[in-house]
Design an enzyme around this catalytic site. Structure first.
Site, PDB file in Angstrom:
ATOM      1  N   LYS A  35      -6.004  12.570  -6.504  1.00  0.00           N
ATOM      2  CA  LYS A  35      -5.872  11.133  -6.263  1.00  0.00           C
ATOM      3  C   LYS A  35      -5.338  10.882  -4.849  1.00  0.00           C
ATOM      4  O   LYS A  35      -4.813  11.799  -4.211  1.00  0.00           O
ATOM      5  CB  LYS A  35      -4.926  10.533  -7.308  1.00  0.00           C
ATOM      6  CG  LYS A  35      -3.506  11.060  -7.223  1.00  0.00           C
ATOM      7  CD  LYS A  35      -2.676  10.651  -8.441  1.00  0.00           C
ATOM      8  CE  LYS A  35      -1.240  11.102  -8.285  1.00  0.00           C
ATOM      9  NZ  LYS A  35      -0.486  10.988  -9.539  1.00  0.00           N
ATOM     10  N   ARG A 131       5.286   4.210 -18.170  1.00  0.00           N
ATOM     11  CA  ARG A 131       4.285   3.659 -17.254  1.00  0.00           C
ATOM     12  C   ARG A 131       3.099   3.279 -18.132  1.00  0.00           C
ATOM     13  O   ARG A 131       3.205   2.359 -18.929  1.00  0.00           O
ATOM     14  CB  ARG A 131       3.956   4.669 -16.155  1.00  0.00           C
ATOM     15  CG  ARG A 131       3.102   4.101 -15.047  1.00  0.00           C
ATOM     16  CD  ARG A 131       3.007   5.038 -13.842  1.00  0.00           C
ATOM     17  NE  ARG A 131       2.395   6.334 -14.156  1.00  0.00           N
ATOM     18  CZ  ARG A 131       2.207   7.297 -13.253  1.00  0.00           C
ATOM     19  NH1 ARG A 131       2.569   7.113 -11.992  1.00  0.00           N
ATOM     20  NH2 ARG A 131       1.660   8.448 -13.598  1.00  0.00           N
ATOM     21  N   TYR A 287      13.333   0.605  21.973  1.00  0.00           N
ATOM     22  CA  TYR A 287      13.852  -0.678  21.473  1.00  0.00           C
ATOM     23  C   TYR A 287      15.306  -0.561  21.019  1.00  0.00           C
ATOM     24  O   TYR A 287      15.683   0.397  20.350  1.00  0.00           O
ATOM     25  CB  TYR A 287      13.042  -1.147  20.263  1.00  0.00           C
ATOM     26  CG  TYR A 287      11.642  -1.619  20.573  1.00  0.00           C
ATOM     27  CD1 TYR A 287      11.422  -2.721  21.392  1.00  0.00           C
ATOM     28  CD2 TYR A 287      10.550  -0.967  20.023  1.00  0.00           C
ATOM     29  CE1 TYR A 287      10.131  -3.164  21.644  1.00  0.00           C
ATOM     30  CE2 TYR A 287       9.258  -1.400  20.275  1.00  0.00           C
ATOM     31  CZ  TYR A 287       9.049  -2.498  21.087  1.00  0.00           C
ATOM     32  OH  TYR A 287       7.778  -2.928  21.336  1.00  0.00           O
ATOM     33  N   MET A 335       5.579   1.274  17.199  1.00  0.00           N
ATOM     34  CA  MET A 335       4.348   1.167  16.410  1.00  0.00           C
ATOM     35  C   MET A 335       3.344   2.254  16.784  1.00  0.00           C
ATOM     36  O   MET A 335       2.712   2.858  15.925  1.00  0.00           O
ATOM     37  CB  MET A 335       3.720  -0.213  16.624  1.00  0.00           C
ATOM     38  CG  MET A 335       2.523  -0.482  15.731  1.00  0.00           C
ATOM     39  SD  MET A 335       1.775  -2.072  16.070  1.00  0.00           S
ATOM     40  CE  MET A 335       2.995  -3.186  15.407  1.00  0.00           C
TER      41      MET A 335
HETATM   42  C1  LIG Z   1       0.001  12.351  -9.973  1.00  0.00           C
HETATM   43  C2  LIG Z   1      -0.134  12.789 -11.362  1.00  0.00           C
HETATM   44  C3  LIG Z   1      -0.119  14.152 -11.682  1.00  0.00           C
HETATM   45  C4  LIG Z   1       0.215  15.233 -10.685  1.00  0.00           C
HETATM   46  O1  LIG Z   1       1.599  15.208 -10.413  1.00  0.00           O
HETATM   47  P1  LIG Z   1       2.260  16.238  -9.384  1.00  0.00           P
HETATM   48  O2  LIG Z   1       3.700  15.961  -9.484  1.00  0.00           O
HETATM   49  O3  LIG Z   1       1.693  15.927  -8.048  1.00  0.00           O
HETATM   50  O4  LIG Z   1       1.874  17.595  -9.835  1.00  0.00           O
HETATM   51  C5  LIG Z   1      -0.399  14.510 -12.988  1.00  0.00           C
HETATM   52  N1  LIG Z   1      -0.648  13.565 -13.929  1.00  0.00           N
HETATM   53  C6  LIG Z   1      -0.641  12.243 -13.668  1.00  0.00           C
HETATM   54  C7  LIG Z   1      -0.908  11.270 -14.740  1.00  0.00           C
HETATM   55  C8  LIG Z   1      -0.357  11.816 -12.381  1.00  0.00           C
HETATM   56  O5  LIG Z   1      -0.320  10.508 -12.109  1.00  0.00           O
END
Ligand SMILES: *Cc1c(COP(=O)(O)O)cnc(C)c1O
Length: 397
Positions: A35, A131, A287, A335
């Site tokens: 992801k 979640r 700055y 920036m």
């Molecule tokens: C991001 C995520 C993972 C991986 O987690 P890591 O800590 O990066 O290994 C696994 N399962 C779900 C549902 C996640 O959102």
């Protein structure tokens, strides 16, 4: 000049970390989490390498990320962890949705029926992360309904840990216990999910009893441990140690560090010195005049700022590597630029390579180090750099 630093990704390091994950989990199937553009490493390139290495599944957060992988020719099973919109894409691109509630299950079943095209789904239970996911009681209540849904096949059951990174494992063990009980209830009621998975990187590295049918690591594939904030000692390693550690407190700091030292960070972030300035003792830099030279100084201006993922919290609060030597960031990060003190670096010239993250000669700046300085986690350091910069790939150098 294009803006921003260059992010170099070592795909062989990702492959190496994948093999470590395999090894410490007794060759479990791996759902590789890619992801957020593979944590900033480039999801297409990282995914291709992970598939070549034997990843059973890839997991992304949102459907569009999966579509991009399909369009790049990736044929591996794709799990979409969070999304429930763009429902047509799941059918068109053969994606596996993670179902968090009964309504979404019904929507998918209805669409599948309309198309006469079955869909396989994974069910997510909230065992304590708070979640997404079915509340456990709701899921137990609804299993019968889910079993009966047309054209919908449950092929997986999953959950997610809230704090498997802590050395106190009691909450994680409680979550795991809930998960196992739930799985047994489902099986008793006639629903036999093919794979159950709960282990993120932290659990892969410290909670062997959670490895179950498949593991679901992200961060560790990119070379970092979510466990110990400190840097581990290099050297002797033992996979056996992990398996022998069954105590309530989990692996000791030493074992955690040993595990971390087996991983190989895949990302290096580089730039070049834009300008070298000689400033007299007593000169302010950047700055707000938060840094005043305490001696006649040589200050390098870098063409990288917070717009490029080099956070403003690194103002007077981090180092970069120049000619293998740590040089402090001085004054506020701007920036598009940042200043570093290179007075103590011999022979430095304009155009010289600067490492913001990664190794240069004998020294290294890790995402864990930057995270500690920024009051965040390596995940955010990697995604901040990776998602804003040009990437180049090496494989095996
Ligand atoms: C991001 C995520 C993972 C991986 O987690 P890591 O800590 O990066 O290994 C696994 N399962 C779900 C549902 C996640 O959102």
């Amino acid at each position: 000049m294009d803006r921003g630093p260059i992010v170099e990704i070592d795909l062989e390091a990702i492959a190496h970390n994948f093999r470590i994950a395999k090894k410490i989990t007794g060759n479990r199937p791996i759902i590789a989490v890619v992801k957020a553009d593979a944590y900033g490493h480039g999801s297409i390139e990282a995914s291709r390498r992970l598939v070549k290495e034997g990843a059973s599944y890839l997991a992304v957060a949102y459907a569009a990320e999966a579509v991009a992988l399909r369009q790049a020719g990736i044929k591996t099973s794709l799990i979409v962890l969070f999304d429930k919109y763009d429902i047509n894409d799941y059918f068109k691109y053969n994606l596996v949705p993670v179902i968090h509630d009964i309504k979404t299950a019904q929507v998918f079943s209805k669409e599948a029926k309309k198309r006469k095209q079955g869909i396989s789904v994974h069910i997510k239970a909230d065992t304590g992360m708070g979640r997404l996911g079915f509340n456990i009681d709701d899921l137990e209540k609804n299993i019968n309904a889910i079993i009966k849904m047309d054209f919908l096949t449950v092929t997986g059951l999953m959950s997610h840990f809230s704090d498997a990174d802590l050395s106190d494992r009691s909450y994680a063990l409680m979550q795991l216990d809930r998960f196992n009980k739930l799985k047994n209830t489902m099986i008793k009621k006639g629903l036999k999910p093919l794979i159950s998975h709960i282990a993120n990187s932290a659990a892969v590295m410290s909670l062997p009893e959670s490895h179950l049918d498949a593991i679901r690591p992200g961060l560790m594939l990119y070379g970092y441990s979510p466990l110990a904030a400190e840097q581990g000692p290099r050297g002797h390693s033992s996979f056996a140690v992990l398996r022998r550690t069954e105590g309530a407190k989990g692996p000791s700091i030493k074992i955690r560090q040993t595990l971390e030292s087996l991983l190989r960070p895949a990302m290096t972030v580089k730039t070049k010195i834009l300008s070298l300035r000689k400033l007299r003792k007593g000169s302010p830099v950047s700055y707000g005049r938060t840094f005043i030279t305490s001696r006649d100084s040589l200050i390098a201006v870098l063409p990288v700022g917070y717009a490029d993922g080099y956070s403003r919290v690194f103002s007077n609060n981090s180092d970069v590597l120049v000619r293998g030597k740590r040089s402090p960031v001085v004054g506020r990060v701007c920036m598009d630029t940042a200043m570093v003190d290179v007075t103590d670096v011999r022979g430095v010239i304009e155009g010289e390579d600067v490492v913001l993250l990664g190794r240069q000669k004998a020294d290294v700046i890790t995402a864990s180090e930057l995270a500690m300085k920024a009051g965040t986690i390596p995940y955010e350091i990697l995604t901040s750099f990776g998602n804003k910069s040009r990437k180049v790939y090496t494989d095996g150098s």
